[in-house]
Design an enzyme around this catalytic site. Structure first.
Site, PDB file in Angstrom:
ATOM      1  N   ASP A 334       2.803  -2.516  -8.619  1.00  0.00           N
ATOM      2  CA  ASP A 334       1.906  -2.491  -7.471  1.00  0.00           C
ATOM      3  C   ASP A 334       0.562  -1.868  -7.839  1.00  0.00           C
ATOM      4  OD1 ASP A 334       1.327  -2.477  -4.488  1.00  0.00           O
ATOM      5  OD2 ASP A 334       1.179  -0.338  -4.955  1.00  0.00           O
ATOM      6  N   GLU A 388       0.240  -6.870 -10.080  1.00  0.00           N
ATOM      7  CA  GLU A 388      -0.528  -7.168  -8.875  1.00  0.00           C
ATOM      8  C   GLU A 388      -1.978  -6.759  -9.150  1.00  0.00           C
ATOM      9  OE1 GLU A 388      -0.656  -6.096  -4.129  1.00  0.00           O
ATOM     10  OE2 GLU A 388      -0.682  -4.553  -5.662  1.00  0.00           O
TER      11      GLU A 388
END
Length: 683
Positions: A334, A388
């Site tokens: 993330d 990401e």
């Protein structure tokens, strides 16, 4: 070959536009090699270095019949182990500080009962506070105060049956179902690991997905953070069940030949003093950077100091922990953009290569990502790592020694933003087929991507899902099959087209957020004060897709057929698509990828009989998938039983209906029978 040529990294050899940044790319390689050598001098190997979770925190050695508790807290003045085992006496169990800043205490096994609640009292520059151990592997929330405590927990033996499971096929072409345990049930409550395993995994398997990406697994105090404000990095969230329940889920997924990857949030951490790592030793210079550099103002969270060996060890141990203890098959990292740059990507347009290599790059963070990816693939060469990243950092998904960061895939974050922009701001007749093509195919050569039309991000309250942008309130009144509605007809047609266009053209992998495959009608809103702590919008209404009298199952059935078709023909593993026809007048795009030909007519009204286009190989073709099929809520205008023959100009003629995708495959020539071959031989 000259010495200069020998130093030219492969990343630059493959992209001449990176030549001005050769020194920076070489620095990536050299920094990784240097950091790895230093680690190996400390712990023999990267894997061994990442084994700190076996030594730190509260450990029970059943052979020696002793508990040992270790905590890295270099600037703390005193540490005391407290809990219900000693009636929370803040003086009876002091820890001793070692020269390396690690405090320690050893106790006989009978001193602490398994399941006892524990904390550590830390006296530091910010006073004396009760904290949760950094490496704790289980926490428990008090149902009345909602506060968290650590648990004295020794994992019992678990009967894994997944020894023969391999994620090699998933790594070659991951088709990902993004899920959230808590909102995986239909009831207005928090779902559990076992409910997800027993009720949702079979659904995912039937749909044809091969990989599950789970959000919010590591413990987080605020449910509505979607798991992105992690407090306890080694503890599976207790709100969904026990660690054994999570193991049950992973094991069952592997039985179904489904890979499990989890969100790994190493880009930041929760600020909370009561639950997290912030100022654990009383200073602001322990796990995080001191001062402003240690805080992410937009996310209201803390930022790790990736240059510290102890921080590297903590995070790398976390990588190893989930793979070894819970058998996960990889990670979706993330917030990689935030991690790689000191400006975190906030309000930055990455419109020049300088932005990737010269403008506030966090070199320690880049090295950490390289180490993490090296460790992942050292532990399991078949593991999957996904970044990401919205910046487009060159080399993100290239081998480390080529000058890359070592990820297997990056998320194509621009694609969902593009679809939302089109649905919000453009009329159907204004859709530009050249822009559609460009957005889907604009990605770096030799770097693999995961394409998606929408993830959880597009469904969070304040935004809308693709289905809701297309059909809005009409979904509440006209999704019954006995209700005709032009808005719903258009929405169903475009929902299918957007998904297969994205999957077929946008990357080497594909992702869908749970429920969106059937057009889940509502946004996501976790229980909070503003909605009277309601779970109404933090669940999935599977019954909508299961009901034969509703139109939702049309979208689900098409999604299943789409995944099956592209999976069977290995479309995502094929090289990039090649254009066969671009028709501005009829908003039609036809392309080939692998052995399949995709024909898309995005025009709202133009349906063209005898539509001709050139194909690379003459012969007979069959339509193997039509989004206009009545089985998928279409109008059955295309006869999929037909055989299409190329003409003398090597063109096919088809009925190219509006708002339709047709998928064609060249028919294989039937081999002559053995008897016929013998007759031909005699002749």
């Amino acid at each position: 070959m000259s010495k200069t040529a020998l130093k030219l990294p492969q990343l630059v050899q493959d992209d001449q536009w990176l030549a001005p940044y050769t020194d920076e790319i070489n620095r990536r390689i050299e920094s990784f090699i240097s950091a790895k050598k230093e680690i190996e001098s400390l712990a023999d190997s990267l894997t061994a270095f990442a084994g700190a979770y076996k030594e730190m925190g509260l450990q029970l050695d059943k052979k020696k019949k002793r508990w040992t508790y270790r905590e890295w807290a270099p600037k703390a003045q005193e540490l005391h182990l407290i809990g219900d085992f000693n009636q929370w006496d803040r003086n009876s169990h002091p820890l001793t500080k070692g020269t390396d800043g690690i405090w320690e205490i050893s106790l006989p096994q009978e001193a602490i009962q398994e399941g006892s609640l524990i904390k550590v009292q830390v006296k530091g520059d910010n006073g004396t506070l009760d904290r949760i151990p950094a490496y704790i592997n289980l926490v428990q929330q008090d149902p009345e105060t909602h506060g968290y405590s650590g648990v004295a927990y020794k994992a019992p033996s678990f009967r894994w049956t997944d020894k023969k499971f391999s994620s090699a096929a998933q790594k070659a072409s991951p088709i990902i179902y993004e899920g959230h345990i808590g909102m995986g049930c239909e009831e207005a409550k928090v779902g559990t690991y076992r409910e997800f395993a027993d009720d949702v995994l079979p659904r995912i398997k039937k749909l044809g997905y091969n990989t599950i990406q789970l959000m919010a697994i590591a413990e987080h105090p605020y449910y509505g953070s979607f798991g992105y404000h992690v407090s306890n990095f080694f503890a599976p969230s207790c709100r969904f069940g026990t660690p054994e329940d999570f193991k049950y889920l992973v094991n069952k997924a592997h039985k179904l030949d489904l890979a499990i990857i989890i969100d790994l949030v190493h880009s930041h951490a929760v600020k909370n003093l009561g639950e997290g790592l912030n100022k654990l030793d009383g200073s602001d210079d322990q796990y995080f950077h001191p001062g402003g550099r240690g805080e992410h103002s937009a996310w209201d969270s803390m930022l790790f100091n990736y240059g510290k060996k102890e921080v590297q060890q903590f995070l790398l141990s976390n990588v190893r922990y989930w793979m070894e203890e819970y058998h996960v098959d990889g990670y979706r990292f993330d917030g990689v953009t935030s991690l790689m740059y000191l400006h975190h990507g906030d309000n930055i347009s990455f419109d020049h290569y300088d932005k990737y290599f010269l403008d506030q790059v966090d070199w320690d963070a880049l090295t950490y990502l390289q180490l993490a990816n090296a460790l992942i693939h050292e532990l399991n060469p078949e593991a999957i790592s996904i970044a990401e990243d919205m910046s487009g950092m060159p080399g993100l998904c290239r081998p480390i020694l080529d000058g890359g960061l070592g990820f297997d895939f990056r998320l194509q974050m621009g694609i969902p933003d593009f679809w939302i922009k089109y649905l919000k701001h453009k009329k159907d007749e204004e859709w530009n087929i050249h822009e559609l093509w460009s957005v889907m195919t604009n990605r770096r050569a030799n770097e693999r991507s995961i394409a998606y039309a929408e993830s959880h991000d597009q469904a969070i309250v304040g935004d809308k899902t693709v289905a809701f942008w297309l059909m809005d309130k009409e979904m509440y009144w006209h999704m019954s099959k006995d209700s005709d509605n032009l808005v719903i007809d258009r929405g169903i047609a475009l929902h299918k087209m957007i998904r297969i266009f994205t999957m077929a053209l946008g990357g080497e992998g594909y992702l869908n957020f749970m429920g969106n495959e059937f057009g889940h009608p509502e946004w996501i809103d976790f229980p909070r004060e503003g909605n009277d702590w309601s779970y109404q919008h933090a669940r999935r209404q599977w019954s909508l897709a299961d009901a034969d009298f509703l139109k939702y199952h049309f979208l689900k059935d098409f999604d299943k057929a789409m995944v099956k078709t592209l999976s069977q023909h290995h479309t995502l593993q094929a090289n990039g698509a090649s254009q066969l026809n671009m028709d501005d007048t009829n908003n039609t795009i036809i392309f080939q990828r692998g052995e399949l030909i995709f024909a898309f007519n995005f025009h709202p009204t133009n349906a063209i009989p005898d539509y001709k286009f050139w194909v690379p190989a003459e012969g007979e073709y069959e339509c193997i998938l039509s989004s206009d099929s009545a089985d998928f809520g279409g109008f059955d205008r295309v006869d999929t039983s037909m055989t299409y023959h190329t003409d003398e100009d090597q063109k096919l003629s088809i009925y190219m209906t509006n708002r339709t995708c047709l998928v064609f495959k060249k028919k294989k020539k039937k081999k002559a029978s053995t008897k016929a071959q013998k007759r031909n031989t005699k002749k």
